[in-house]
Design an enzyme around this catalytic site. Sequence first.
Site, PDB file in Angstrom:
ATOM      1  N   VAL A  17      10.957   5.377   8.879  1.00  0.00           N
ATOM      2  CA  VAL A  17      10.223   6.606   8.556  1.00  0.00           C
ATOM      3  C   VAL A  17       8.760   6.317   8.251  1.00  0.00           C
ATOM      4  O   VAL A  17       8.401   5.210   7.839  1.00  0.00           O
ATOM      5  CB  VAL A  17      10.875   7.351   7.359  1.00  0.00           C
ATOM      6  CG1 VAL A  17      12.255   7.861   7.712  1.00  0.00           C
ATOM      7  CG2 VAL A  17      10.926   6.469   6.110  1.00  0.00           C
ATOM      8  N   ASP A  23       7.489   2.532  -2.548  1.00  0.00           N
ATOM      9  CA  ASP A  23       7.652   3.617  -1.569  1.00  0.00           C
ATOM     10  C   ASP A  23       9.086   3.727  -1.073  1.00  0.00           C
ATOM     11  O   ASP A  23       9.659   4.791  -1.034  1.00  0.00           O
ATOM     12  CB  ASP A  23       6.676   3.458  -0.391  1.00  0.00           C
ATOM     13  CG  ASP A  23       6.777   2.110   0.320  1.00  0.00           C
ATOM     14  OD1 ASP A  23       7.497   1.209  -0.159  1.00  0.00           O
ATOM     15  OD2 ASP A  23       6.110   1.946   1.363  1.00  0.00           O
ATOM     16  N   ASP A  70      14.590  -0.763   1.299  1.00  0.00           N
ATOM     17  CA  ASP A  70      15.320  -0.864   2.563  1.00  0.00           C
ATOM     18  C   ASP A  70      16.439  -1.894   2.374  1.00  0.00           C
ATOM     19  O   ASP A  70      17.520  -1.566   1.889  1.00  0.00           O
ATOM     20  CB  ASP A  70      14.307  -1.246   3.652  1.00  0.00           C
ATOM     21  CG  ASP A  70      14.918  -1.359   5.033  1.00  0.00           C
ATOM     22  OD1 ASP A  70      16.061  -0.950   5.225  1.00  0.00           O
ATOM     23  OD2 ASP A  70      14.234  -1.873   5.945  1.00  0.00           O
ATOM     24  N   LYS A 126       0.810  -1.196   0.000  1.00  0.00           N
ATOM     25  CA  LYS A 126       0.000   0.000   0.000  1.00  0.00           C
ATOM     26  C   LYS A 126       0.860   1.271   0.000  1.00  0.00           C
ATOM     27  O   LYS A 126       0.415   2.339  -0.384  1.00  0.00           O
ATOM     28  CB  LYS A 126      -0.876   0.045   1.269  1.00  0.00           C
ATOM     29  CG  LYS A 126      -1.797  -1.102   1.458  1.00  0.00           C
ATOM     30  CD  LYS A 126      -2.508  -0.925   2.823  1.00  0.00           C
ATOM     31  CE  LYS A 126      -3.262  -2.160   3.202  1.00  0.00           C
ATOM     32  NZ  LYS A 126      -3.808  -2.040   4.572  1.00  0.00           N
ATOM     33  N   GLY A 127       2.092   1.152   0.477  1.00  0.00           N
ATOM     34  CA  GLY A 127       2.899   2.332   0.810  1.00  0.00           C
ATOM     35  C   GLY A 127       3.128   3.327  -0.307  1.00  0.00           C
ATOM     36  O   GLY A 127       3.304   4.519  -0.046  1.00  0.00           O
ATOM     37  N   ASP A 163       3.820   3.685   6.450  1.00  0.00           N
ATOM     38  CA  ASP A 163       3.145   3.471   7.728  1.00  0.00           C
ATOM     39  C   ASP A 163       4.032   2.801   8.763  1.00  0.00           C
ATOM     40  O   ASP A 163       5.083   2.248   8.442  1.00  0.00           O
ATOM     41  CB  ASP A 163       1.940   2.556   7.520  1.00  0.00           C
ATOM     42  CG  ASP A 163       2.376   1.097   7.269  1.00  0.00           C
ATOM     43  OD1 ASP A 163       3.246   0.886   6.414  1.00  0.00           O
ATOM     44  OD2 ASP A 163       1.861   0.192   7.954  1.00  0.00           O
ATOM     45  N   LYS A 171      17.026   3.510   1.560  1.00  0.00           N
ATOM     46  CA  LYS A 171      17.994   3.504   2.671  1.00  0.00           C
ATOM     47  C   LYS A 171      19.297   2.996   2.055  1.00  0.00           C
ATOM     48  O   LYS A 171      19.571   1.790   2.014  1.00  0.00           O
ATOM     49  CB  LYS A 171      17.509   2.600   3.799  1.00  0.00           C
ATOM     50  CG  LYS A 171      16.284   3.153   4.500  1.00  0.00           C
ATOM     51  CD  LYS A 171      15.856   2.264   5.654  1.00  0.00           C
ATOM     52  CE  LYS A 171      14.488   2.670   6.139  1.00  0.00           C
ATOM     53  NZ  LYS A 171      13.928   1.730   7.121  1.00  0.00           N
TER      54      LYS A 171
HETATM   55  P1  IMP Z   1      12.921  -4.283   1.754  1.00  0.00           P
HETATM   56  O1  IMP Z   1      12.449  -5.583   1.186  1.00  0.00           O
HETATM   57  O2  IMP Z   1      13.764  -4.494   3.006  1.00  0.00           O
HETATM   58  O3  IMP Z   1      13.625  -3.407   0.757  1.00  0.00           O
HETATM   59  O4  IMP Z   1      11.659  -3.526   2.322  1.00  0.00           O
HETATM   60  C1  IMP Z   1      10.749  -2.914   1.506  1.00  0.00           C
HETATM   61  C2  IMP Z   1       9.419  -2.648   2.196  1.00  0.00           C
HETATM   62  O5  IMP Z   1       9.555  -2.526   3.617  1.00  0.00           O
HETATM   63  C3  IMP Z   1       8.859  -1.318   1.755  1.00  0.00           C
HETATM   64  O6  IMP Z   1       8.057  -1.469   0.614  1.00  0.00           O
HETATM   65  C4  IMP Z   1       8.058  -0.865   2.953  1.00  0.00           C
HETATM   66  O7  IMP Z   1       6.754  -1.396   2.888  1.00  0.00           O
HETATM   67  C5  IMP Z   1       8.756  -1.475   4.132  1.00  0.00           C
HETATM   68  N1  IMP Z   1       9.658  -0.521   4.817  1.00  0.00           N
HETATM   69  C6  IMP Z   1      11.007  -0.567   4.864  1.00  0.00           C
HETATM   70  N2  IMP Z   1      11.507   0.455   5.570  1.00  0.00           N
HETATM   71  C7  IMP Z   1      10.445   1.182   5.985  1.00  0.00           C
HETATM   72  C8  IMP Z   1      10.318   2.405   6.766  1.00  0.00           C
HETATM   73  O8  IMP Z   1      11.285   3.044   7.215  1.00  0.00           O
HETATM   74  N3  IMP Z   1       9.033   2.836   6.966  1.00  0.00           N
HETATM   75  C9  IMP Z   1       7.944   2.195   6.491  1.00  0.00           C
HETATM   76  N4  IMP Z   1       8.016   1.063   5.758  1.00  0.00           N
HETATM   77  C10 IMP Z   1       9.268   0.561   5.509  1.00  0.00           C
END
Ligand code: IMP
Length: 170
Positions: A147, A94, A97, A37-38, A153, A125
């Site tokens: 964040v 969104d 990370d 949703k982000g 969220d 990040k």
């Molecule tokens: P990744 O797979 O670790 O890159 O994470 C991606 C997903 O984690 C994003 O689409 C977000 O939904 C969630 N996410 C990662 N960091 C944050 C944050 O700081 N705030 C909110 N959602 C986050």
Amino acid sequence: MKILIDEAAIQRRVTELAADIRTAYGAEPFLFLVVLKGAFMFAADLFRRIGAPGMRIDFIRLSSYRGTHSSGKVEIPKGELAHFAGQNILIVEDIVDTGLTLEVFTKALTDAGARSVRICSFLEKTTVNNGRVKIDFLGFPIPDKFVVGYGLDCDEMHRDLPHVAVYNEE
Ligand code: IMP
């Protein structure tokens, strides 16, 4: 909560990204694929500013986060992947990370026969992703902090903020 990126800076950057995307695709058709949703708020602002003739929109729900931590497992609704064969896909996310979500999803799209896959992410990040996922269109690099706001969220709260704030920081 401490504001990291204010509303005016976000809006200026979204306008720049829209121009970059329009230039990159030109008249070539592509699918603006929003990760729910982000990314919904970022996507709505960005989509209306691109103005590319061959652009269509679709949405997909991927999840790996619970609260403020990644579950380490990415869930993709498998039945939907077949629709993406032969298409130029622009993933609209969104935040990147660890990069796990988009690493898995990009590979799934390629395996499903997508013609091309590019990534547009509002935030990254940078020190955490560390080059794992290549972002073609990036809004802002941010430090390794959790964040919220502008669609992002924490347990479904704070998505409505017009800015990005560091969760639990004064
Ligand atoms: P990744 O797979 O670790 O890159 O994470 C991606 C997903 O984690 C994003 O689409 C977000 O939904 C969630 N996410 C990662 N960091 C944050 C944050 O700081 N705030 C909110 N959602 C986050």
